[in-house]
Design a protein around this motif. Sequence first.
Motif, mmCIF file in Angstrom:
data_model
loop_
_atom_site.group_PDB
_atom_site.id
_atom_site.type_symbol
_atom_site.label_atom_id
_atom_site.label_comp_id
_atom_site.label_asym_id
_atom_site.label_seq_id
_atom_site.Cartn_x
_atom_site.Cartn_y
_atom_site.Cartn_z
ATOM 1 N N ARG A 46 0.827 -1.205 0.000
ATOM 2 C CA ARG A 46 0.000 0.000 0.000
ATOM 3 C C ARG A 46 0.868 1.265 0.000
ATOM 4 O O ARG A 46 0.547 2.258 -0.659
ATOM 5 C CB ARG A 46 -0.926 0.012 1.214
ATOM 6 C CG ARG A 46 -2.080 -0.934 1.078
ATOM 7 C CD ARG A 46 -3.002 -0.805 2.245
ATOM 8 N NE ARG A 46 -4.162 -1.670 2.072
ATOM 9 C CZ ARG A 46 -5.081 -1.848 2.990
ATOM 10 N NH1 ARG A 46 -4.985 -1.248 4.162
ATOM 11 N NH2 ARG A 46 -6.101 -2.648 2.764
ATOM 12 N N LYS B 141 2.100 1.792 -3.535
ATOM 13 C CA LYS B 141 1.044 2.334 -4.383
ATOM 14 C C LYS B 141 0.796 3.805 -4.070
ATOM 15 O O LYS B 141 0.608 4.631 -4.972
ATOM 16 C CB LYS B 141 -0.258 1.540 -4.188
ATOM 17 C CG LYS B 141 -0.255 0.199 -4.863
ATOM 18 C CD LYS B 141 -1.576 -0.509 -4.634
ATOM 19 C CE LYS B 141 -1.562 -1.902 -5.217
ATOM 20 N NZ LYS B 141 -2.819 -2.633 -4.936
ATOM 21 N N LEU B 142 0.801 4.130 -2.778
ATOM 22 C CA LEU B 142 0.585 5.519 -2.365
ATOM 23 C C LEU B 142 1.695 6.428 -2.905
ATOM 24 O O LEU B 142 1.431 7.527 -3.402
ATOM 25 C CB LEU B 142 0.503 5.614 -0.842
ATOM 26 C CG LEU B 142 0.156 6.977 -0.274
ATOM 27 C CD1 LEU B 142 -1.239 7.392 -0.733
ATOM 28 C CD2 LEU B 142 0.221 6.967 1.232
ATOM 29 N N ARG B 143 2.941 5.965 -2.843
ATOM 30 C CA ARG B 143 4.059 6.749 -3.378
ATOM 31 C C ARG B 143 3.897 6.980 -4.880
ATOM 32 O O ARG B 143 4.133 8.093 -5.379
ATOM 33 C CB ARG B 143 5.384 6.033 -3.117
ATOM 34 C CG ARG B 143 5.892 6.189 -1.710
ATOM 35 C CD ARG B 143 7.321 5.677 -1.593
ATOM 36 N NE ARG B 143 7.643 5.453 -0.206
ATOM 37 C CZ ARG B 143 7.962 4.285 0.338
ATOM 38 N NH1 ARG B 143 8.020 3.202 -0.418
ATOM 39 N NH2 ARG B 143 8.241 4.178 1.616
ATOM 40 N N LEU B 144 3.539 5.911 -5.600
ATOM 41 C CA LEU B 144 3.335 6.046 -7.044
ATOM 42 C C LEU B 144 2.237 7.057 -7.358
ATOM 43 O O LEU B 144 2.380 7.901 -8.248
ATOM 44 C CB LEU B 144 2.979 4.686 -7.654
ATOM 45 C CG LEU B 144 4.140 3.704 -7.815
ATOM 46 C CD1 LEU B 144 3.618 2.341 -8.252
ATOM 47 C CD2 LEU B 144 5.141 4.223 -8.824
ATOM 48 N N LEU B 145 1.133 6.982 -6.604
ATOM 49 C CA LEU B 145 0.038 7.922 -6.826
ATOM 50 C C LEU B 145 0.463 9.361 -6.533
ATOM 51 O O LEU B 145 0.118 10.289 -7.277
ATOM 52 C CB LEU B 145 -1.175 7.545 -5.958
ATOM 53 C CG LEU B 145 -1.931 6.286 -6.400
ATOM 54 C CD1 LEU B 145 -2.977 5.919 -5.341
ATOM 55 C CD2 LEU B 145 -2.599 6.506 -7.734
ATOM 56 N N LEU B 146 1.238 9.534 -5.442
ATOM 57 C CA LEU B 146 1.712 10.875 -5.104
ATOM 58 C C LEU B 146 2.648 11.420 -6.181
ATOM 59 O O LEU B 146 2.594 12.605 -6.529
ATOM 60 C CB LEU B 146 2.406 10.871 -3.741
ATOM 61 C CG LEU B 146 1.486 10.732 -2.530
ATOM 62 C CD1 LEU B 146 2.312 10.552 -1.264
ATOM 63 C CD2 LEU B 146 0.586 11.942 -2.397
ATOM 64 N N ARG B 147 3.520 10.557 -6.710
ATOM 65 C CA ARG B 147 4.430 10.998 -7.776
ATOM 66 C C ARG B 147 3.661 11.406 -9.022
ATOM 67 O O ARG B 147 3.974 12.419 -9.651
ATOM 68 C CB ARG B 147 5.419 9.881 -8.123
ATOM 69 C CG ARG B 147 6.517 9.734 -7.111
ATOM 70 C CD ARG B 147 7.502 8.682 -7.542
ATOM 71 N NE ARG B 147 8.396 8.350 -6.453
ATOM 72 C CZ ARG B 147 8.894 7.150 -6.221
ATOM 73 N NH1 ARG B 147 8.575 6.139 -7.005
ATOM 74 N NH2 ARG B 147 9.706 6.937 -5.218
ATOM 75 N N LYS B 148 2.660 10.589 -9.385
ATOM 76 C CA LYS B 148 1.850 10.931 -10.567
ATOM 77 C C LYS B 148 1.142 12.262 -10.372
ATOM 78 O O LYS B 148 1.105 13.102 -11.269
ATOM 79 C CB LYS B 148 0.820 9.826 -10.835
ATOM 80 C CG LYS B 148 1.401 8.587 -11.476
ATOM 81 C CD LYS B 148 0.312 7.573 -11.730
ATOM 82 C CE LYS B 148 0.887 6.294 -12.301
ATOM 83 N NZ LYS B 148 -0.149 5.253 -12.485
ATOM 84 N N LYS B 149 0.574 12.432 -9.175
ATOM 85 C CA LYS B 149 -0.151 13.676 -8.876
ATOM 86 C C LYS B 149 0.799 14.873 -8.940
ATOM 87 O O LYS B 149 0.468 15.917 -9.515
ATOM 88 C CB LYS B 149 -0.777 13.558 -7.482
ATOM 89 C CG LYS B 149 -1.599 14.737 -7.062
ATOM 90 C CD LYS B 149 -2.935 14.710 -7.715
ATOM 91 C CE LYS B 149 -3.803 15.805 -7.121
ATOM 92 N NZ LYS B 149 -5.013 15.998 -7.888
#
Length: 198
Positions: free
Chosen positions: A36, A39-47
């Motif tokens: 998790r 996934k959270l890091r990836l989402l933050l990077r995309k954002k």
Amino acid sequence: MGADDEKEARKAKIRQQLEEQAASGRKKKGFMTPERKKKLRLLLRKKAAEELKKEQELNAAERRKVIEERCGKPRHGADTSEAELKSICKLYYEKIMGIEWSKYDLEKALAMKDLQIYELNFAVNDMRGKFIKPTLKKVSKYENKFAKLQKKAAEFNFRNQLKTVKKKEFSIAEDETAKKPDWALGEKEGKAKTPVAD
């Protein structure tokens, strides 16, 4: 009432799973498992990448808007006459001069503000009793010693201590060399000069 029965059934199932985990000795994993977190890091990077891209686009659009406002829209001079080209050049020249004047005014205002800030800082430090240390020049510590050594060497310079001699005192004048003394003259000359007594 069917919904209440389903909730009770779920609660009973969760209690049973928790009791089994406690009996087997396994601890319940935390909410933030490594998967998790990843996934959270990836989402933050995309954002963050999307936000950065939007900000860059906004900056580029604002820059284009300011350039168009200051310089006007680009004009193609392929199908224009010479008089129109001259008027366009004159227009651009006037805009450039206006921009240069505003730049000059802004630079002078900035210099005045910097001077005021410096004076206010100086006054504040003066009131507090703290004095601004002046910037010191870099000076070689051997420079003074070298100058002193040169002065001492000048004192021991033998040429400076010698007396000056006037050359004319010991020089022979040309008139004196042309005139020969009596004893230096030969016998013939001496006899001719002395009168003969009969």
